[in-house]
Design a protein around this motif. Structure first.
Motif, PDB file in Angstrom:
ATOM      1  N   GLN A 274      44.150  19.858  30.257  1.00 31.78           N
ATOM      2  CA  GLN A 274      44.922  20.787  29.432  1.00 31.78           C
ATOM      3  C   GLN A 274      44.018  21.501  28.431  1.00 31.78           C
ATOM      4  OE1 GLN A 274      47.987  18.154  27.828  1.00 31.78           O
ATOM      5  NE2 GLN A 274      49.481  19.051  29.222  1.00 31.78           N
ATOM      6  N   LYS A 275      43.015  20.788  27.934  1.00 35.68           N
ATOM      7  CA  LYS A 275      42.076  21.373  26.982  1.00 35.68           C
ATOM      8  C   LYS A 275      41.312  22.521  27.626  1.00 35.68           C
ATOM      9  CE  LYS A 275      38.066  20.079  24.139  1.00 35.68           C
ATOM     10  NZ  LYS A 275      37.141  18.971  23.765  1.00 35.68           N
ATOM     11  N   LYS A 276      40.869  22.317  28.880  1.00 36.53           N
ATOM     12  CA  LYS A 276      40.147  23.369  29.593  1.00 36.53           C
ATOM     13  C   LYS A 276      41.021  24.593  29.816  1.00 36.53           C
ATOM     14  CE  LYS A 276      37.034  20.226  32.055  1.00 36.53           C
ATOM     15  NZ  LYS A 276      36.685  19.654  33.382  1.00 36.53           N
ATOM     16  N   GLU A 277      42.281  24.323  30.159  1.00 36.84           N
ATOM     17  CA  GLU A 277      43.204  25.434  30.428  1.00 36.84           C
ATOM     18  C   GLU A 277      43.533  26.214  29.167  1.00 36.84           C
ATOM     19  OE1 GLU A 277      46.505  23.587  32.269  1.00 36.84           O
ATOM     20  OE2 GLU A 277      45.456  23.116  34.133  1.00 36.84           O
TER      21      GLU A 277
END
Length: 277
Positions: A274-277
């Motif tokens: 989720q952090k990457k997205e």
């Protein structure tokens, strides 16, 4: 060092693992306690102490598992989130195996099946048979619920004193069935069967039934890789049982390095994704 902590909270057992920014898994551990809250906080404290991790180095705590429902506040004031257990199973298994198409078989108290095709990860069913079945039957039949004792007894067991094999009912192999294949689980059990034979019979029954269930669930999907995770993967009998089924059905049973901790790993990965997205 920034680290994301994934915690798989069971009712009495908690598994915890850390993942660094570079994807390195940091020394997973498990803790048993009388309730999920005690188990969680005991595991968290021991994990930080053992790995010399300071609270300010923890970027995020991610909870998953049935026991996570008991936790509704930040762990030690740290940012805390939750990951859906079946998604965590799939993410952890994919991380461990690098497979895109597979069915993840989570062998816990019961058994759940998660189909993974790329980013499509969803629960497709399960059976009410697993570690709980093994322990329950052993408690009745062997008067013990000690997992290690059951496993150790089974090492000296003889399945010919418990199961009926094809060779017991037919002088020749049947179509697609060698004489060593099981015809009937516990079909040859005697009232005076030894504890060793009974123990091996129980373990084999549970593992074979789980293996057959996932094979049937895969029909029509084109998937023939099955990733086995959860506590039952620690049984030494897994190797023989699943290798035999591989040869019989031309499929692949895979037990990853961190099979016991895949769900905790997947919880941490859920946050990182989720952090990457």
């Amino acid at each position: 060092m920034a680290i994301v902590i994934g915690i798989d909270v069971g009712i009495s057992t908690t598994k915890i693992v850390g993942i660094k920014d570079d994807g390195t898994v940091v020394a997973p551990i498990r803790i048993k306690a009388t309730d999920p809250v005690t188990s969680l906080y005991g595991a968290f404290g021991k994990y930080l102490f053992t790995n010399h991790i300071q609270l300010n180095e923890v970027e995020q705590v991610m909870l998953t598992g049935v026991g996570a429902a008991y936790i509704d506040e930040p762990i030690y004031g740290l940012p805390t989130g939750k990951a859906e257990e079946f998604i965590a199973n799939g993410l952890g298994a994919r991380f461990e195996t690098e497979l895109e198409n597979m069915i993840v078989v989570s062998m816990g108290t019961g058994t759940s099946l998660i189909k993974c095709q790329g980013d499509d990860i969803h629960h497709i069913g399960g059976i009410g048979l697993g570690g709980g079945t093994l322990i329950g039957l052993a408690r009745i039949m062997l008067k013990t619920d000690d997992f290690k004792q059951i496993s150790d007894l089974a090492l000296d067991g003889d399945l010919s004193n418990i199961n009926v094999r094809i060779g017991d009912i037919s002088p020749k192999p049947l179509p697609n069935l060698p004489i060593t294949a099981t015809a009937s689980l516990f079909g040859n059990a005697k009232s005076n069967a030894s504890r060793e034979d009974i123990s091996l019979g129980i373990i084999t029954m549970v593992l074979q039934t789980i293996g057959s269930s996932v094979i049937l669930s895969s029909l029509g999907t084109g998937i023939n890789h099955f990733v086995m995770i959860g506590n039952l993967t620690l049984l030494p009998q897994c190797k023989e049982v699943f290798e035999g089924m591989q040869e019989l059905y031309n499929v692949h049973f895979i037990i990853p390095k961190y099979s016991e901790f895949c769900t905790a790993i997947g919880a941490a990965l859920h946050y990182l994704n989720q952090k990457k997205e």
